[in-house]
Enzyme design. Structure first.
Site, PDB file in Angstrom:
ATOM      1  CG  HIS A   1       2.621  -9.501   5.798  1.00 13.91           C
ATOM      2  ND1 HIS A   1       1.907 -10.847   5.982  1.00 13.91           N
ATOM      3  CD2 HIS A   1       2.016  -8.355   6.137  1.00 13.91           C
ATOM      4  CE1 HIS A   1       0.689 -10.220   6.478  1.00 13.91           C
ATOM      5  NE2 HIS A   1       0.956  -8.773   6.548  1.00 13.91           N
TER       6      HIS A   1
ATOM      7  CG  ASP B   1       2.176  -0.501   7.035  1.00 18.90           C
ATOM      8  OD1 ASP B   1       1.063  -0.023   6.959  1.00 18.90           O
ATOM      9  OD2 ASP B   1       2.194  -1.408   8.070  1.00 18.90           O
TER      10      ASP B   1
END
Ligand code: CMC
Length: 433
Positions: free
Chosen positions: A309, A367
């Site tokens: 991320h 996710d």
């Protein structure tokens, strides 16, 4: 602001003001840099650039903190619902009982789409991707409600309550209709008696001859999924919404652009890419170790999807919450032996003890497990990113409002470092190689 940063360039010193946010994050204000020095800043991917000030969501990526309007995500996940959290994100405060009822009434009122919109769905070929349909139909809302989409900021702001309720409520109806269209199934219209998540599942899975029965566990799992996606400050799709809004464009046009930005596999498309990755590992009979080895290249097509991320350099707090609720949700859905889940767990263990991933601070993001939850809920794979869009709608709306109501709003217009050809003269066709 204090002039406490100094840039020394070409032998001259330029003072630059600094700023400190309410959670202590520091910034150098470079708004006058080019005028003062002739230089611009270069920050490919904007990893060090604050594009705005915002009072909606706070993230501390190193500490793994996420707060909506000051409230920790862990507390909201435990006590709140998606609709209440949507109100909080959009209006800035948790609703009292009357405000909550009114908000729910507005969402119920706006859940059906205009009958003429059915014809728009008909125009799309069978098998059309629901993200394409979603973006097109959200934008078209401006045609059905022209008084809410005037592109005159003060008028659009005056009708914000109605426009935002339409966007939150209809995104779910359009999403379900786009799924039914892609499968060639008849549309199921919303029921006013059902709460937000139950109504969505009804429109997705009921049949004209039989209603879908939603268990409380399924509704709770969907609520949690949507709530965890409700906002995430200046991510790619939200920055897109803000960019479009900065030109004075209406709410529907701005959020439709957000859907397009969300579609890609590096952003909202990652939840679908995770399942595709797990399925291909499973089909190849790999236990995950071969995949981890190739993921160390970091190349597109080989990356460990659902890992890494831009902001979190520690465990994504949303992934922690989803993972913790995962076993409970799967048990209540009667799912015991999902081979993809076993592969996901092995991949996570392997990556969390692998120097490549550790040294780059690559941890599971939201996710990694959310695709598995969607799969367990029976949501088809090409709808995963649409689910993310439904969840992110409150955030996009709040950011649109923040931009539209800023009296000092400036149109987003970055600069570039030009690296193309310097001036050259036009060559006539007969003289070209
Ligand atoms: N697998 C393998 N290597 C990776 C991965 C990954 N998933 N992510 C980053 N790297 C490597 C990358 O190759 C680079 O290595 P090196 O320094 O040797 O060149 C290093 O880690 C830094 O990567 P980056 O691409 O500069 O990092 P970024 O901040 O630009 O990208 C990201 C962030 C999320 C796009 C990226 O980590 C990624 O592609 N992850 C997989 C896709 C994914 O799960 N996306 C969902 C994000 S969370 C939901 C959302 O908010 O949208």
């Amino acid at each position: 602001m204090a002039n406490d940063a100094v840039l020394k360039i070409e032998g001259k010193e330029f003072p630059l003001p600094t700023m400190v946010g309410s959670e202590g994050e520091k910034a150098i204000d470079v708004r006058n840099l080019r005028a003062q020095t002739g230089y611009i800043t270069y920050d490919d991917g904007f990893g060090n650039t604050g594009s705005c000030t915002s009072g909606i969501t706070f993230i501390d990526g190193d500490a793994g903190i996420l707060r909506y309007r000051g409230y920790p995500i862990e507390q909201l996940a435990e006590h709140s619902s998606f609709v209440e959290t949507a109100y909080l994100i959009i209006h800035g405060e948790l609703p009292n009982a009357k405000q909550r009822r009114h908000f729910g009434d507005l969402l119920r009122l706006h859940s059906p789409v205009h009958a003429a919109m059915d014809h728009l769905f008909e125009g799309f070929p069978l098998g059309s991707h629901p993200m394409a349909i979603l973006s097109a139909l959200l934008n078209s809302l401006g045609c059905y409600y022209p008084h809410l989409a005037t592109n005159r900021v003060q008028e659009d702001l005056a009708n914000f309550e109605e426009a935002s309720a339409i966007a939150i409520s209809k995104v779910r109806t359009i999403a379900a209709m786009s799924y039914r269209k892609s499968r060639g199934l008849p549309y199921i219209y919303p029921k006013r008696t059902l709460p937000y998540c139950e109504n969505f599942l009804h429109m997705m899975f009921s049949q004209p001859y039989e209603d879908y029965v939603c268990t409380p566990e399924v509704a709770q799992a969907l609520n949690l999924f949507l709530l965890l996606h409700a906002d995430h400050e200046q991510n790619c799709s939200t920055s897109t919404v803000r960019m479009v809004a900065s030109s004075g464009a209406n709410l529907f046009a701005s959020v439709a652009a957000g859907v397009c930005a969300l579609w890609g596999p590096l952003h909202g498309g990652a939840n679908m890419a995770v399942i595709e990755m797990l399925e291909s590992i499973h089909a190849e009979g790999d236990d995950g170790s071969k995949f981890i080895e190739s993921a160390r290249s970091g190349k597109a097509g080989h990356r460990l999807m659902g890992f890494g991320h831009r902001v979190y350099r520690n465990y994504d707090p949303r992934a922690k919450i989803i993972k913790a609720s995962f076993d409970k949700a799967l048990a209540s859905l009667g799912i015991k032996d999902d081979p993809l889940l076993a592969i996901a767990r092995r991949l996570e263990d392997a990556a969390l003890s692998d120097q490549y991933f550790l040294s780059r601070k690559l941890y599971p993001n939201v996710d990694f497990y959310s695709g598995l939850i969607m799969r367990a809920l029976g949501i088809p794979q090409n709808m995963f990113t649409v689910m993310f869009a439904i969840g992110r709608m409150p955030g996009w709306i709040a950011h649109w409002k923040e931009v539209a109501s800023n009296p000092k709003n400036k149109i987003y217009r970055p600069r570039q470092v030009f690296t193309g050809n310097a001036k050259r003269d036009y060559v006539l066709m007969e003289k070209r190689a």
